[in-house]
Design a protein around this motif. Structure first.
Motif, PDB file in Angstrom:
ATOM      1  N   LEU A  15       0.836  -1.205   0.000  1.00  0.00           N
ATOM      2  CA  LEU A  15       0.000   0.000   0.000  1.00  0.00           C
ATOM      3  C   LEU A  15       0.875   1.260   0.000  1.00  0.00           C
ATOM      4  CD1 LEU A  15      -2.565   1.778   0.550  1.00  0.00           C
ATOM      5  CD2 LEU A  15      -2.453   1.040   2.923  1.00  0.00           C
ATOM      6  N   GLU A  16       1.912   1.257   0.838  1.00  0.00           N
ATOM      7  CA  GLU A  16       2.821   2.416   0.884  1.00  0.00           C
ATOM      8  C   GLU A  16       3.520   2.620  -0.460  1.00  0.00           C
ATOM      9  OE1 GLU A  16       3.022   4.716   3.099  1.00  0.00           O
ATOM     10  OE2 GLU A  16       1.783   3.743   4.609  1.00  0.00           O
TER      11      GLU A  16
ATOM     12  N   ALA B   9       1.047   4.060  -2.926  1.00  0.00           N
ATOM     13  CA  ALA B   9       0.760   5.459  -2.594  1.00  0.00           C
ATOM     14  C   ALA B   9       1.920   6.354  -3.051  1.00  0.00           C
ATOM     15  CB  ALA B   9       0.523   5.608  -1.091  1.00  0.00           C
TER      16      ALA B   9
ATOM     17  N   LEU C  81       1.980   9.402  -5.968  1.00  0.00           N
ATOM     18  CA  LEU C  81       2.504  10.762  -5.776  1.00  0.00           C
ATOM     19  C   LEU C  81       3.543  11.112  -6.834  1.00  0.00           C
ATOM     20  CD1 LEU C  81       2.792  10.771  -1.875  1.00  0.00           C
ATOM     21  CD2 LEU C  81       1.167  12.065  -3.280  1.00  0.00           C
TER      22      LEU C  81
ATOM     23  N   ARG D  13      -3.748   4.719  -7.530  1.00  0.00           N
ATOM     24  CA  ARG D  13      -4.738   4.927  -6.459  1.00  0.00           C
ATOM     25  C   ARG D  13      -5.657   3.704  -6.354  1.00  0.00           C
ATOM     26  NH1 ARG D  13      -7.359   8.888  -3.145  1.00  0.00           N
ATOM     27  NH2 ARG D  13      -5.322   9.882  -3.274  1.00  0.00           N
TER      28      ARG D  13
ATOM     29  N   GLU E  14      -5.983   1.341  -3.146  1.00  0.00           N
ATOM     30  CA  GLU E  14      -7.276   1.077  -2.505  1.00  0.00           C
ATOM     31  C   GLU E  14      -7.508  -0.425  -2.346  1.00  0.00           C
ATOM     32  OE1 GLU E  14      -9.747   5.002  -4.114  1.00  0.00           O
ATOM     33  OE2 GLU E  14      -9.974   3.084  -5.126  1.00  0.00           O
TER      34      GLU E  14
ATOM     35  N   ALA F 219      -5.541  -1.592   0.538  1.00  0.00           N
ATOM     36  CA  ALA F 219      -6.181  -1.135   1.779  1.00  0.00           C
ATOM     37  C   ALA F 219      -7.363  -2.037   2.132  1.00  0.00           C
ATOM     38  CB  ALA F 219      -6.648   0.314   1.628  1.00  0.00           C
TER      39      ALA F 219
ATOM     40  N   PRO G  97      -9.574  17.664   9.752  1.00  0.00           N
ATOM     41  CA  PRO G  97     -11.046  17.595   9.799  1.00  0.00           C
ATOM     42  C   PRO G  97     -11.562  16.695  10.917  1.00  0.00           C
ATOM     43  CG  PRO G  97     -10.208  16.252   8.002  1.00  0.00           C
ATOM     44  CD  PRO G  97      -9.008  16.841   8.682  1.00  0.00           C
TER      45      PRO G  97
ATOM     46  N   GLY H 235      -0.243   9.676   2.030  1.00  0.00           N
ATOM     47  CA  GLY H 235      -0.690   9.147   0.735  1.00  0.00           C
ATOM     48  C   GLY H 235      -1.493   7.866   0.906  1.00  0.00           C
ATOM     49  N   ALA H 236      -1.017   6.991   1.802  1.00  0.00           N
ATOM     50  CA  ALA H 236      -1.736   5.732   2.049  1.00  0.00           C
ATOM     51  C   ALA H 236      -3.075   6.018   2.718  1.00  0.00           C
ATOM     52  CB  ALA H 236      -0.880   4.805   2.910  1.00  0.00           C
ATOM     53  N   LEU H 237      -3.100   6.971   3.648  1.00  0.00           N
ATOM     54  CA  LEU H 237      -4.356   7.314   4.324  1.00  0.00           C
ATOM     55  C   LEU H 237      -5.379   7.860   3.326  1.00  0.00           C
ATOM     56  CD1 LEU H 237      -2.931   8.859   7.610  1.00  0.00           C
ATOM     57  CD2 LEU H 237      -4.445   6.858   7.466  1.00  0.00           C
ATOM     58  N   ALA H 238      -4.896   8.614   2.333  1.00  0.00           N
ATOM     59  CA  ALA H 238      -5.816   9.128   1.308  1.00  0.00           C
ATOM     60  C   ALA H 238      -6.482   7.968   0.576  1.00  0.00           C
ATOM     61  CB  ALA H 238      -5.062  10.032   0.325  1.00  0.00           C
ATOM     62  N   ALA H 239      -5.686   6.951   0.227  1.00  0.00           N
ATOM     63  CA  ALA H 239      -6.240   5.796  -0.497  1.00  0.00           C
ATOM     64  C   ALA H 239      -7.169   4.969   0.404  1.00  0.00           C
ATOM     65  CB  ALA H 239      -5.104   4.923  -1.036  1.00  0.00           C
ATOM     66  N   ILE H 240      -6.798   4.822   1.671  1.00  0.00           N
ATOM     67  CA  ILE H 240      -7.666   4.110   2.615  1.00  0.00           C
ATOM     68  C   ILE H 240      -9.021   4.825   2.683  1.00  0.00           C
ATOM     69  CG2 ILE H 240      -8.020   3.570   5.074  1.00  0.00           C
ATOM     70  CD1 ILE H 240      -4.931   3.176   5.268  1.00  0.00           C
TER      71      ILE H 240
ATOM     72  N   THR I  91     -10.430   7.005   0.425  1.00  0.00           N
ATOM     73  CA  THR I  91     -11.266   6.943  -0.793  1.00  0.00           C
ATOM     74  C   THR I  91     -11.859   5.545  -0.941  1.00  0.00           C
ATOM     75  OG1 THR I  91      -9.270   6.669  -2.167  1.00  0.00           O
ATOM     76  CG2 THR I  91     -10.293   8.833  -2.162  1.00  0.00           C
TER      77      THR I  91
ATOM     78  N   LEU J 284     -11.921  13.540   4.490  1.00  0.00           N
ATOM     79  CA  LEU J 284     -10.667  13.074   5.090  1.00  0.00           C
ATOM     80  C   LEU J 284      -9.625  12.797   4.007  1.00  0.00           C
ATOM     81  CD1 LEU J 284     -11.720  10.474   7.833  1.00  0.00           C
ATOM     82  CD2 LEU J 284     -10.697  12.723   8.160  1.00  0.00           C
TER      83      LEU J 284
ATOM     84  N   TYR K  77      -8.092  15.908   2.744  1.00  0.00           N
ATOM     85  CA  TYR K  77      -7.106  16.445   3.690  1.00  0.00           C
ATOM     86  C   TYR K  77      -5.768  15.704   3.544  1.00  0.00           C
ATOM     87  CZ  TYR K  77      -4.523  17.285   7.964  1.00  0.00           C
ATOM     88  OH  TYR K  77      -3.508  17.582   8.840  1.00  0.00           O
ATOM     89  N   PHE K  78      -5.831  14.362   3.517  1.00  0.00           N
ATOM     90  CA  PHE K  78      -4.585  13.595   3.439  1.00  0.00           C
ATOM     91  C   PHE K  78      -3.901  13.781   2.088  1.00  0.00           C
ATOM     92  CE2 PHE K  78      -6.698  11.046   6.871  1.00  0.00           C
ATOM     93  CZ  PHE K  78      -5.807  11.429   7.863  1.00  0.00           C
ATOM     94  N   SER K  79      -4.682  13.921   1.018  1.00  0.00           N
ATOM     95  CA  SER K  79      -4.081  14.140  -0.303  1.00  0.00           C
ATOM     96  C   SER K  79      -3.295  15.440  -0.334  1.00  0.00           C
ATOM     97  CB  SER K  79      -5.161  14.210  -1.387  1.00  0.00           C
ATOM     98  OG  SER K  79      -5.596  12.918  -1.701  1.00  0.00           O
TER      99      SER K  79
END
Ligand code: SF4
Ligand code: SF4
Lengths: 159, 150
Positions: free
Chosen positions: A78-79, A82, A86, A110, A114, A117, A147, B10-15, B17, B38, B41-43
């Protein structure tokens, strides 16, 4: 548990309008009126000749825990995905030749991220693992622009 | 269960979405929107350091195919995690396609895309360089409606 309509499959005939006891199937936006739909009724689901209606559940089962080593390996992947997203996004932003290709690669990465994930414990929004992640993220409430209300609402809504 | 590292932005953004799409499928637009927030924000807090090139992608791809996927596959086979094996089956093929697209781009340059469109399968990430959208994804068999035109 209520009915939902796949608008792409619906052939706008018919039978769900006749069979629904509450009128929940007859709406101006094509979707079922969830507020009117009777929990567990499913008459329209069985009546639809186009298989365009299905049931959406309110509760989902607790899944067995994933193997820790599988999850760690998926986290690493996943890392990597990601990171590639980028890099692709940065290349697309530079706007030189291949920008569009870089954009496609970033988009694809992406999707790949996903999928990692999903298999690495974040399949269900209602799961304990998702709630655990959200709870941990609350610790970042001090970060500018974080947020935090979105997380609090999600923890409230998802069970 | 405890896992060692926290996820990168970056990983959190994918998690996020991924979870947003899961909420959409469950017809929960409010929750989908919150996960979307969320993810945004992470993106915006994610990024890569320094200048990058297509070679950097190539390096990551090689590492994925030679070790990343192998590690998941080996362990998933041992414990019979067929979901993870499915992810590996699709992901390895799509990653190999990234590699071949990069090789072709290095050879042909922009001519590779001339007269063609770029499509990405939303289910598995397959990239098609073609005039028309594929009828069926060759990797995961998703229909044409699951493709996004770039
Ligand atoms: S499940 Fe029953 S109440 Fe709900 S929309 Fe279908 S027919 Fe109407
Ligand atoms: S019965 Fe099925 S095909 Fe007919 S209008 Fe209802 S959802 Fe559409």
């Amino acid at each position: 548990m209520h009915a939902a309509r796949n608008i792409a499959l619906c052939t706008k005939d018919c039978l769900c309008l006749f069979i629904c006891p509450t009128g929940a199937t007859d709406t101006e936006n094509g979707q079922i009126d969830f507020a009117k739909c009777l929990d567990g009724c499913r008459l329209c689901v069985d009546a639809c000749p186009s298989h365009a209606l299905y049931l959406v559940f309110d509760r989902y089962p607790v899944k067995p825990d994933k193997d820790v080593a599988v999850v760690s390996a998926l986290d690493n992947l996943l890392e990597s995905k990601a990171k590639q997203e980028l890099i692709g996004a940065a290349l697309a932003h530079e706007g030189n030749g291949g920008a569009k290709l870089a954009k496609a690669i970033a988009h694809s990465d992406r999707v790949l991220a996903e999928d990692c994930a999903r298999e690495a414990r974040y399949m269900l929004p209602q799961s304990n693992q998702t709630r655990k992640l959200l709870t941990e993220l609350l610790g970042r409430r001090g970060d500018p622009g974080f947020p935090v209300e979105a997380i609090e609402q999600l923890l409230e809504l998802l069970h | 269960m405890e896992y060692k590292e926290p996820h990168s932005s970056g990983a959190l953004a994918a998690i996020c979405t991924n979870l947003s799409k899961a909420c959409d499928k469950q017809m929960r637009p409010t929750e989908a929107g919150l996960f979307g927030k969320l993810a945004a924000y992470f993106s915006q807090s994610a990024g890569v350091a320094g200048p990058v090139s297509f070679n950097d992608l190539d390096t990551c791809i090689t590492s994925d195919t030679e070790s990343g996927y192998v590690a998941v596959e080996t362990r998933a086979q041992q414990v019979g995690d067929r979901g993870a094996l499915r992810c590996v089956t699709w992901g390895k093929k799509v990653t190999t396609i990234h590699k071949s697209v990069l090789v072709r781009y290095a050879k042909q340059g922009d001519a590779l895309m001339e007269g063609n469109n770029l499509y990405v399968c939303e289910a598995c990430g397959f990239i098609a360089i073609a005039k028309e959208v594929p009828e069926l994804c060759p990797i995961c068999k998703a229909p044409a409606s699951r493709f996004t035109k770039i």
